[in-house]
Scaffold this active site. Structure first.
Site, PDB file in Angstrom:
ATOM      1  CB  CYS A  91     100.825  64.484  -0.832  1.00  0.00           C
ATOM      2  SG  CYS A  91     100.675  62.679  -1.126  1.00  0.00           S
ATOM      3  N   GLY A 151     110.151  68.895 -11.182  1.00  0.00           N
ATOM      4  CA  GLY A 151     110.799  68.265 -12.859  1.00  0.00           C
ATOM      5  C   GLY A 151     112.265  68.485 -13.202  1.00  0.00           C
TER       6      GLY A 151
END
Length: 339
Positions: free
Chosen positions: A102, A215
């Site tokens: 993160c 993705g």
């Protein structure tokens, strides 16, 4: 030490839904579990300090129906993470995952998340400390590198250290994280994807269970990665915004079990959960906000989203809002599908 989980977590990890802050809460996970019985679900990131120092044990609440389910922890202190991991294992989670990916400012200020890519020795120490106190698998979710790091150099070294510490499963987000200059949202899109490097890591670390993230928006893409030799695929935003497209077909296509889930049936199965949530003092929109994309791309989807968005926030809104919204789907279905 807690009793070892009976879940075949490695099989479940063939397809997982990424931990996403403010999205993958327990209401979201319950919906996702109705769409797929097999896929591995992750909590939002829960910080170890919140559990250990803050006593926020409510963050560990979940439904037994969510299994297989993993707890993602954020932190960088080995002793504190070990305490938090023990809490998670005692709560019944099937896996404890350490967030090393993160890129948000809040996470960086706490010296955890993607910034830990710079400190593989510390990550290894954290993994070892957690492994010592739990019987479930301790895993890591990481990036391929951060900032000016060269992924070809740092990623193998990072994996080597965490593997030596006892981490046998890792999920790699196939993008760098730029900790300065890009927002967390931009970090999900702007740094280029390097799928080839992740596949190369599987060749270099054949005994390491490696899942790929970043993705991937269709089950067909997920199957390509699995067929090319990776052990698992983690999908984030697509699984959230188009849950039926990803999860409804996951069991037969990815796991070879069950049948394709019908989103209309799933909505019906959500109703008892909704009623119980409302009876406990919850609000309807806390659940329906996760259901907005359930019919994405299908006739009536716009009406479904509008009716839920507007109706669920009203005072005393109940299951009737969902049923009325469902009518917009049924009324737009082809005649032969209407029963």
């Amino acid at each position: 030490m807690p009793e070892k989980s009976s879940v075949d977590i490695r099989r479940s990890a063939r397809l997982s839904v990424a931990p996403m802050m403010d999205w993958t809460d327990r209401n979201c996970r319950f919906l996702h579990r109705l769409l797929s019985s097999e896929s591995l679900l992750y909590t939002e990131m829960v910080t170890a300090p919140a559990l250990v120092r803050g006593g926020a044990l409510h963050l560990l609440d979940y439904s037994p129906d969510e299994h297989p389910v993993a707890l993602q922890l954020g932190g960088s202190d080995p002793r504190e993470l070990a305490q938090a991991a023990r809490m998670g294992a005692e709560a019944g989670y099937d896996e404890i995952n350490l967030n090393c990916g993160c890129p948000s400012d809040r996470v960086q200020s706490g010296t955890f998340g993607a910034v830990l890519m710079r400190e593989p020795a510390r990550v290894a120490e954290c993994v070892a400390a957690m492994r010592e106190v739990v019987n479930v698998e301790v895993t890591v979710k990481c990036r391929i590198g951060v900032d000016e790091q060269e992924p070809q150099d740092v990623l193998p070294a990072f994996l080597e250290q965490i593997k030596a510490a006892g981490c046998d499963r890792v999920t790699i987000h196939a993008r760098k994280a730029w900790l300065q200059g890009l927002s967390p949202k931009e970090n999900r899109d702007i740094p280029p994807l390097d799928y080839e490097l992740v596949h190369q890591m599987k060749t270099e670390f054949p005994d390491l269970h490696i899942s790929i993230n970043g993705g991937i928006t269709t089950l067909a893409q997920a199957q390509e990665h699995l067929e090319a030799g990776l052990d698992g695929v983690m999908i984030g935003r697509a699984a959230y915004h188009q849950p039926a497209d990803i999860l409804a077909e996951a069991d037969p296509l990815i796991f070879g079990t069950g049948q394709i889930a019908d989103p209309i049936d799933v909505v019906q199965k959500m109703l008892p959960y909704v009623e119980a949530h409302l009876a406990d003092g919850g609000r309807l929109h806390q659940i329906t906000r996760h259901m907005l994309g359930l019919f994405a791309g299908r006739p009536g989807a716009r009406g479904w989203r509008r009716m839920l968005s507007e109706g669920a926030v009203r005072e005393n809104a109940g299951p009737e809002v969902i049923l009325q919204a469902l009518d917009s789907i049924a009324s737009n279905a082809p005649v032969e599908q209407v029963v």
